[in-house]
Design an enzyme around this catalytic site. Structure first.
Site, PDB file in Angstrom:
ATOM      1  N   ARG A 119       0.820  -1.237   0.000  1.00  0.00           N
ATOM      2  CA  ARG A 119       0.000   0.000   0.000  1.00  0.00           C
ATOM      3  C   ARG A 119       0.848   1.280   0.000  1.00  0.00           C
ATOM      4  NH1 ARG A 119      -2.332  -3.441  -1.393  1.00  0.00           N
ATOM      5  NH2 ARG A 119      -3.989  -4.598  -0.382  1.00  0.00           N
ATOM      6  N   SER A 164     -10.294   0.348   4.303  1.00  0.00           N
ATOM      7  CA  SER A 164      -9.556  -0.216   5.443  1.00  0.00           C
ATOM      8  C   SER A 164      -8.800   0.898   6.154  1.00  0.00           C
ATOM      9  CB  SER A 164      -8.570  -1.273   4.966  1.00  0.00           C
ATOM     10  OG  SER A 164      -9.279  -2.380   4.463  1.00  0.00           O
ATOM     11  N   GLU A 179      -3.700   3.156   7.511  1.00  0.00           N
ATOM     12  CA  GLU A 179      -3.611   2.953   6.051  1.00  0.00           C
ATOM     13  C   GLU A 179      -4.255   4.141   5.341  1.00  0.00           C
ATOM     14  OE1 GLU A 179      -4.418  -0.953   4.455  1.00  0.00           O
ATOM     15  OE2 GLU A 179      -5.407  -0.090   2.699  1.00  0.00           O
TER      16      GLU A 179
END
Ligand SMILES: Cc1cc2nc3c(=O)[nH]c(=O)nc-3n(C[C@H](O)[C@H](O)[C@H](O)COP(=O)(O)OP(=O)(O)OC[C@H]3O[C@@H](n4cnc5c(N)ncnc54)[C@H](O)[C@@H]3O)c2cc1C
Length: 301
Positions: free
Chosen positions: A171, A220, A290
């Site tokens: 990510r 998320s 995140e």
């Protein structure tokens, strides 16, 4: 906010105090000092080259991975309009403008019999956001399918970067601060459109069953720590359904935070921090955000 910025000429539009909460998935947070929509790549490059280097530039897609803090984003926020959303196919490669949505790219690949891009069906963001975030699902991520990306760097130069140069990890990419991804070239492998379509339908159904897709959320919230799932830690710490004002930990998937209606960005961020605190107390693990948190909170200079 800074004093009024003196902006260079632009063919597209520049809106002072342009609202971000109108389209950011959480539907909350402050405005951009300037919301800039260039009409094409040359327009963006020319604008960036003439812009005072001291002014920050932040590109934005559809904000499906963003908490925009309540006092808004100083400097320039670049939102690419539809003219940057073209998608074309050549052999087993798909060239996509950075404003195209993942689902559009996956569908175009399916229709052309190109497999391997199905996971983009489940990621509700733009190509630019996906390239920047190394978005992924179901064991695949952007770095598995990206050949190269075209970037307009902060100084206005236009460069094509091969995947290797983007320094991908989980990510994360090394797209430089202030650079805008304007195009990406993806590569798949030949496949049967019906089988590719069936896999996309499976992904869509699974998402629908497990995620609060119709809510104001940011996806998320925390990265999965090595060897474990963030949602399991959050659940074990008793945070499922936890609320601060109108911000709530989703009952359906507890690594998602929700804006139930009138939550401020500060409420959502405070809820995330409370979750981190409780998880650390319970498991000893400090969760890592995140979701990207951008801009300034109320009361910050
Ligand atoms: C319901 C839901 C499910 C999700 N599921 C997943 C999932 O399975 N996997 C996953 O990885 N993510 C998931 N996400 C998170 C999110 O969709 C991805 O991170 C997506 O890639 C963000 O795209 P965006 O265009 O909305 O980017 P934004 O949220 O607008 O921006 C994210 C970051 O990318 C940067 N950025 C955006 N556009 C550009 C550009 N053109 N050039 C350079 N930088 C840019 C921004 O500055 C910011 O740092 C989910 C989100 C939601 C709401």
């Amino acid at each position: 906010m800074n004093p009024v910025l003196d902006l260079p000429r632009l063919e597209g539009t520049a809106e002072r105090g342009g609202a971000l909460a109108d389209f950011i998935w959480f539907r909350t947070g402050g405005p951009a000092e300037w919301l800039v929509k260039p009409c094409d790549v040359d327009d963006l490059a020319g604008f960036m080259s003439r812009l005072d280097p001291a002014i920050t530039v932040m590109p934005v897609g559809v904000g499906s991975n963003l908490i925009v803090r309540d006092a808004g984003v100083p400097g320039i926020v670049v939102r690419l309009p539809k003219s940057f959303a073209k998608v074309s196919v050549d052999g087993d490669r798909v060239r996509a403008g950075a404003a195209a949505m993942g689902i559009t790219v996956a569908s175009k690949a399916r229709d052309a019999g190109i497999g391997g891009l199905e996971f983009l069906r489940g990621i509700p963001g733009t190509v630019g956001g996906a390239v920047r975030m190394n978005a992924g699902a179901y064991g695949r991520e952007v770095c598995d399918i990206l050949v190269e990306a075209v970037l307009v760097l902060r100084d206005g130069s236009i460069e094509t970067w091969p995947r290797e140069r983007l320094g991908y990890t989980y990510r994360h990419s090394q797209v430089p601060d202030g650079a805008v991804v304007v195009e990406a070239l993806f590569e798949g492998k030949p496949g049967e459109p019906s089988a590719i379509g069936a896999e996309m339908d499976r992904i869509a159904a699974e998402r629908e069953a497990s995620q609060p897709l119709r809510s104001r959320t940011g996806g998320s919230t925390f990265k999965n720590p090595p060897g474990t799932k963030a949602w399991q830690l959050i659940d074990a710490a008793g945070c499922r359904g936890l609320r601060i004002g109108d911000a709530q930990v989703s009952e359906k998937h507890c690594n998602f935070l929700l804006n139930l209606g009138k939550a401020s960005a500060a409420d959502i961020e405070a809820l995330g921090e409370e979750v981190r605190r409780r998880v650390r107390e319970q498991s000893g693990i400090m969760l890592e955000w995140e979701i990207q948190r951008v801009g300034r909170g109320s009361g910050e200079e």
